[in-house]
Design an enzyme around this catalytic site. Sequence first.
Site, PDB file in Angstrom:
ATOM      1  N   ARG A 148       0.819  -1.213   0.000  1.00 55.82           N
ATOM      2  CA  ARG A 148       0.000   0.000   0.000  1.00 55.82           C
ATOM      3  C   ARG A 148       0.852   1.263   0.000  1.00 55.82           C
ATOM      4  NH1 ARG A 148      -5.520  -1.526   2.248  1.00 55.82           N
ATOM      5  NH2 ARG A 148      -6.018   0.661   2.532  1.00 55.82           N
ATOM      6  N   TYR A 151       0.909   4.278  -2.509  1.00 53.23           N
ATOM      7  CA  TYR A 151      -0.168   5.271  -2.345  1.00 53.23           C
ATOM      8  C   TYR A 151       0.062   6.089  -1.066  1.00 53.23           C
ATOM      9  CZ  TYR A 151      -5.028   7.000  -2.019  1.00 53.23           C
ATOM     10  OH  TYR A 151      -6.165   7.779  -1.938  1.00 53.23           O
ATOM     11  N   ASP A 152       0.225   5.368   0.066  1.00 50.56           N
ATOM     12  CA  ASP A 152       0.332   6.059   1.357  1.00 50.56           C
ATOM     13  C   ASP A 152       1.534   7.005   1.392  1.00 50.56           C
ATOM     14  OD1 ASP A 152      -1.529   4.063   1.707  1.00 50.56           O
ATOM     15  OD2 ASP A 152      -0.678   3.242   3.544  1.00 50.56           O
ATOM     16  N   ARG A 192     -13.182  -1.573  -4.322  1.00 50.97           N
ATOM     17  CA  ARG A 192     -13.458  -0.990  -3.009  1.00 50.97           C
ATOM     18  C   ARG A 192     -14.670  -1.676  -2.398  1.00 50.97           C
ATOM     19  NH1 ARG A 192     -12.173   5.451  -3.853  1.00 50.97           N
ATOM     20  NH2 ARG A 192     -12.656   5.083  -6.028  1.00 50.97           N
ATOM     21  N   VAL A 194     -17.491  -0.745  -0.886  1.00 49.37           N
ATOM     22  CA  VAL A 194     -18.887  -0.367  -1.157  1.00 49.37           C
ATOM     23  C   VAL A 194     -19.298  -0.838  -2.554  1.00 49.37           C
ATOM     24  CG1 VAL A 194     -20.494   1.566  -1.442  1.00 49.37           C
ATOM     25  CG2 VAL A 194     -18.843   1.593   0.444  1.00 49.37           C
ATOM     26  N   ARG A 217     -14.550   0.987   9.112  1.00 46.24           N
ATOM     27  CA  ARG A 217     -14.340   2.150   8.245  1.00 46.24           C
ATOM     28  C   ARG A 217     -15.480   3.124   8.519  1.00 46.24           C
ATOM     29  NH1 ARG A 217     -10.345  -0.402   7.654  1.00 46.24           N
ATOM     30  NH2 ARG A 217      -9.100  -0.780   5.775  1.00 46.24           N
ATOM     31  N   GLN A 282      -8.848  -0.224  11.849  1.00 47.30           N
ATOM     32  CA  GLN A 282      -9.922   0.711  12.219  1.00 47.30           C
ATOM     33  C   GLN A 282      -9.647   2.075  11.590  1.00 47.30           C
ATOM     34  OE1 GLN A 282      -9.749   1.058  16.490  1.00 47.30           O
ATOM     35  NE2 GLN A 282      -7.598   1.604  16.505  1.00 47.30           N
TER      36      GLN A 282
HETATM   37  P1  NAD Z   1     -10.807   7.932  -9.053  1.00 52.75           P
HETATM   38  O1  NAD Z   1      -9.842   6.862  -9.401  1.00 52.75           O
HETATM   39  O2  NAD Z   1     -12.227   7.765  -9.440  1.00 52.75           O
HETATM   40  O3  NAD Z   1     -10.317   9.336  -9.629  1.00 52.75           O
HETATM   41  C1  NAD Z   1      -8.966   9.654  -9.837  1.00 52.75           C
HETATM   42  C2  NAD Z   1      -8.847  10.342 -11.186  1.00 52.75           C
HETATM   43  O4  NAD Z   1      -7.473  10.714 -11.409  1.00 52.75           O
HETATM   44  C3  NAD Z   1      -9.253   9.429 -12.348  1.00 52.75           C
HETATM   45  O5  NAD Z   1     -10.145  10.116 -13.185  1.00 52.75           O
HETATM   46  C4  NAD Z   1      -7.938   9.125 -13.036  1.00 52.75           C
HETATM   47  O6  NAD Z   1      -8.096   8.854 -14.403  1.00 52.75           O
HETATM   48  C5  NAD Z   1      -7.140  10.372 -12.750  1.00 52.75           C
HETATM   49  N1  NAD Z   1      -5.691  10.177 -12.807  1.00 52.75           N
HETATM   50  C6  NAD Z   1      -4.970   9.182 -12.231  1.00 52.75           C
HETATM   51  N2  NAD Z   1      -3.668   9.342 -12.506  1.00 52.75           N
HETATM   52  C7  NAD Z   1      -3.564  10.476 -13.258  1.00 52.75           C
HETATM   53  C8  NAD Z   1      -2.492  11.157 -13.867  1.00 52.75           C
HETATM   54  N3  NAD Z   1      -1.213  10.719 -13.753  1.00 52.75           N
HETATM   55  N4  NAD Z   1      -2.740  12.279 -14.586  1.00 52.75           N
HETATM   56  C9  NAD Z   1      -4.012  12.709 -14.718  1.00 52.75           C
HETATM   57  N5  NAD Z   1      -5.076  12.117 -14.182  1.00 52.75           N
HETATM   58  C10 NAD Z   1      -4.852  11.001 -13.453  1.00 52.75           C
HETATM   59  O7  NAD Z   1     -10.680   8.156  -7.478  1.00 52.75           O
HETATM   60  P2  NAD Z   1     -11.509   9.093  -6.509  1.00 52.75           P
HETATM   61  O8  NAD Z   1     -12.114   8.220  -5.485  1.00 52.75           O
HETATM   62  O9  NAD Z   1     -12.368  10.037  -7.252  1.00 52.75           O
HETATM   63  O10 NAD Z   1     -10.329   9.895  -5.802  1.00 52.75           O
HETATM   64  C11 NAD Z   1     -10.023  11.245  -6.139  1.00 52.75           C
HETATM   65  C12 NAD Z   1      -8.937  11.763  -5.218  1.00 52.75           C
HETATM   66  O11 NAD Z   1      -9.383  11.709  -3.862  1.00 52.75           O
HETATM   67  C13 NAD Z   1      -7.638  10.952  -5.282  1.00 52.75           C
HETATM   68  O12 NAD Z   1      -6.542  11.824  -5.201  1.00 52.75           O
HETATM   69  C14 NAD Z   1      -7.712  10.089  -4.044  1.00 52.75           C
HETATM   70  O13 NAD Z   1      -6.421   9.752  -3.576  1.00 52.75           O
HETATM   71  C15 NAD Z   1      -8.447  10.995  -3.081  1.00 52.75           C
HETATM   72  N6  NAD Z   1      -9.134  10.212  -2.030  1.00 52.75           N
HETATM   73  C16 NAD Z   1     -10.256   9.475  -2.348  1.00 52.75           C
HETATM   74  C17 NAD Z   1     -10.868   8.717  -1.352  1.00 52.75           C
HETATM   75  C18 NAD Z   1     -12.111   7.914  -1.623  1.00 52.75           C
HETATM   76  O14 NAD Z   1     -12.603   7.243  -0.713  1.00 52.75           O
HETATM   77  N7  NAD Z   1     -12.681   7.949  -2.794  1.00 52.75           N
HETATM   78  C19 NAD Z   1     -10.337   8.696  -0.055  1.00 52.75           C
HETATM   79  C20 NAD Z   1      -9.179   9.427   0.202  1.00 52.75           C
HETATM   80  C21 NAD Z   1      -8.589  10.195  -0.795  1.00 52.75           C
HETATM   81  N1  UDP Z   2     -13.048  -5.252   1.923  1.00 53.57           N
HETATM   82  C1  UDP Z   2     -13.796  -6.416   2.049  1.00 53.57           C
HETATM   83  N2  UDP Z   2     -14.330  -6.962   0.922  1.00 53.57           N
HETATM   84  C2  UDP Z   2     -14.176  -6.421  -0.309  1.00 53.57           C
HETATM   85  C3  UDP Z   2     -13.420  -5.228  -0.426  1.00 53.57           C
HETATM   86  C4  UDP Z   2     -12.863  -4.677   0.707  1.00 53.57           C
HETATM   87  O1  UDP Z   2     -13.977  -6.951   3.150  1.00 53.57           O
HETATM   88  O2  UDP Z   2     -14.700  -6.987  -1.278  1.00 53.57           O
HETATM   89  C5  UDP Z   2     -12.498  -4.638   3.139  1.00 53.57           C
HETATM   90  C6  UDP Z   2     -11.019  -4.292   3.061  1.00 53.57           C
HETATM   91  O3  UDP Z   2     -10.220  -5.397   3.441  1.00 53.57           O
HETATM   92  C7  UDP Z   2     -10.922  -3.153   4.057  1.00 53.57           C
HETATM   93  C8  UDP Z   2     -12.273  -2.443   3.912  1.00 53.57           C
HETATM   94  O4  UDP Z   2     -13.156  -3.393   3.330  1.00 53.57           O
HETATM   95  O5  UDP Z   2     -10.812  -3.646   5.367  1.00 53.57           O
HETATM   96  C9  UDP Z   2     -12.221  -1.193   3.049  1.00 53.57           C
HETATM   97  O6  UDP Z   2     -11.584  -1.527   1.846  1.00 53.57           O
HETATM   98  P1  UDP Z   2     -11.471  -0.507   0.618  1.00 53.57           P
HETATM   99  O7  UDP Z   2     -10.614  -1.163  -0.405  1.00 53.57           O
HETATM  100  O8  UDP Z   2     -12.813  -0.047   0.225  1.00 53.57           O
HETATM  101  O9  UDP Z   2     -10.746   0.780   1.210  1.00 53.57           O
HETATM  102  P2  UDP Z   2      -9.499   1.043   2.196  1.00 53.57           P
HETATM  103  O10 UDP Z   2      -8.923  -0.255   2.658  1.00 53.57           O
HETATM  104  O11 UDP Z   2      -8.552   1.826   1.365  1.00 53.57           O
HETATM  105  O12 UDP Z   2     -10.117   1.798   3.308  1.00 53.57           O
END
Ligand code: NAD
Ligand code: UDP
Length: 348
Positions: A148, A151-152, A192, A194, A217, A282
């Site tokens: 991970r 990303y992190d 993901r 959901v 979550r 958590q």
């Molecule tokens: P998503 O994957 O639907 O959207 C990300 C978008 O970025 C996509 O349209 C993708 O094509 C574009 N992208 C990726 N790499 C790129 C690049 N190199 N150049 C240009 N475009 C690029 O994800 P999302 O859920 O809409 O997330 C949007 C932002 O919010 C992200 O930065 C993500 O890290 C952050 N975020 C989302 C969540 C969540 O739960 N959805 C949680 C925490 C942070």
């Molecule tokens: N998860 C799960 N079943 C799935 C997908 C995810 O039990 O089909 C769990 C996953 O292991 C994590 C939580 O749901 O504990 C949230 O996962 P997600 O990938 O949505 O986001 P993140 O781990 O980045 O919070």
Amino acid sequence: MAHLYESRKRILVTGGAGFIGSHLIDELLRDGHEVLCVDNLFTGSKQNIDHLHGQPRFEFIRHDVTLPLYVEVDEIYNLACPASPVHYQYDPLQTIKTSVQGAINMLGLAKRLRCRILQASTSEVYGDPTIHPQTEDYWGNVNPIGVRSCYDEGKRCAETLFFDYHRQHAVEVKVARIFNTYGPRMHQSDGRVVSNFIVQALRGEPITIYGDGTQTRSFCYVDDLVNGLVRLMDSSTDLIGPVNLGNPAEFTIRELAQFVLDETRSSSSILTQPLPQDDPKQRRPDIVLARAKLSWTPRVSLREGLKPTIAYFRSLIQPAVLVTSREYVAYDMAGLKAASAYPAGGQA
Ligand code: NAD
Ligand code: UDP
Ligand code: UDP
């Protein structure tokens, strides 16, 4: 409310064809602004912004943010980055480059234009947290070499860059730490929880719970999140963040599975699968800061937010398309490969 012409801004949204980005663009257009959407369509799609075709205040450029971008705008929301574990682990090096080189380019752009820039950071900067709920002053518990970490650590480095551009070049920055967000336009095979659970329930396939399902979550509906992002962008100059944005109502993954089964009236069974590496046990945001400084609080409960989300996925899933979720993932990963191989920088 539509803005007067004088207060209308031209706003850049990177990652605007993605899930959150496309909802943010809708909100900014509703507010009367002009929007420039920049996206390489790696995980986003043109369908998410299809409805904006012909809208004169909207423009789209297909471009990869790891490459320099010279445009003229008044404000930048930097959202470009794959967000689901399946997507960001597909090409981990591209994920880090997007977070780090993308942040440098967008900060360089903000520096030249002397404009405000907001970073979509994440609760993942807290890793597998040892304090609960997570407050912004917690430095986190992240494995720097795990699956991970592309990303992190990429997002952590981006936060560092935002603060250093602020300290060194006085760039006006805002950092939002977003917690799990869901809603219509999530990618149906992004892996993901959901989207997986809803698609599985609607197809009558087993609901895949990773581990024993006691991990927690906190799920924020996308409209609430977008409202928080706009409030943070519009906040006073001295509020830099990081600011947690998320819904503090916390659920176990098993509880979520039950909600989805109830709301879809599905009779899918539960299938337990191994917990992925470094899966946080958590997660719940402390949103005292957002409440105090932004007067922001999420309004939509998980049960309420699941309804439009389920309706969205229902509209995507045609009974005639007799393929399983697993086949969909395989199909979509092939699509992702094509997107990542696309020579970025071209105009759509
Ligand atoms: P998503 O994957 O639907 O959207 C990300 C978008 O970025 C996509 O349209 C993708 O094509 C574009 N992208 C990726 N790499 C790129 C690049 N190199 N150049 C240009 N475009 C690029 O994800 P999302 O859920 O809409 O997330 C949007 C932002 O919010 C992200 O930065 C993500 O890290 C952050 N975020 C989302 C969540 C969540 O739960 N959805 C949680 C925490 C942070
Ligand atoms: N998860 C799960 N079943 C799935 C997908 C995810 O039990 O089909 C769990 C996953 O292991 C994590 C939580 O749901 O504990 C949230 O996962 P997600 O990938 O949505 O986001 P993140 O781990 O980045 O919070
Ligand atoms: N950059 C960009 N658009 C701009 C200005 C800069 O994409 O309008 C990129 C450019 O690639 C540069 C990076 O942002 O390398 C960082 O810019 P900065 O001015 O901080 O550093 P430098 O130009 O010295 O590398």
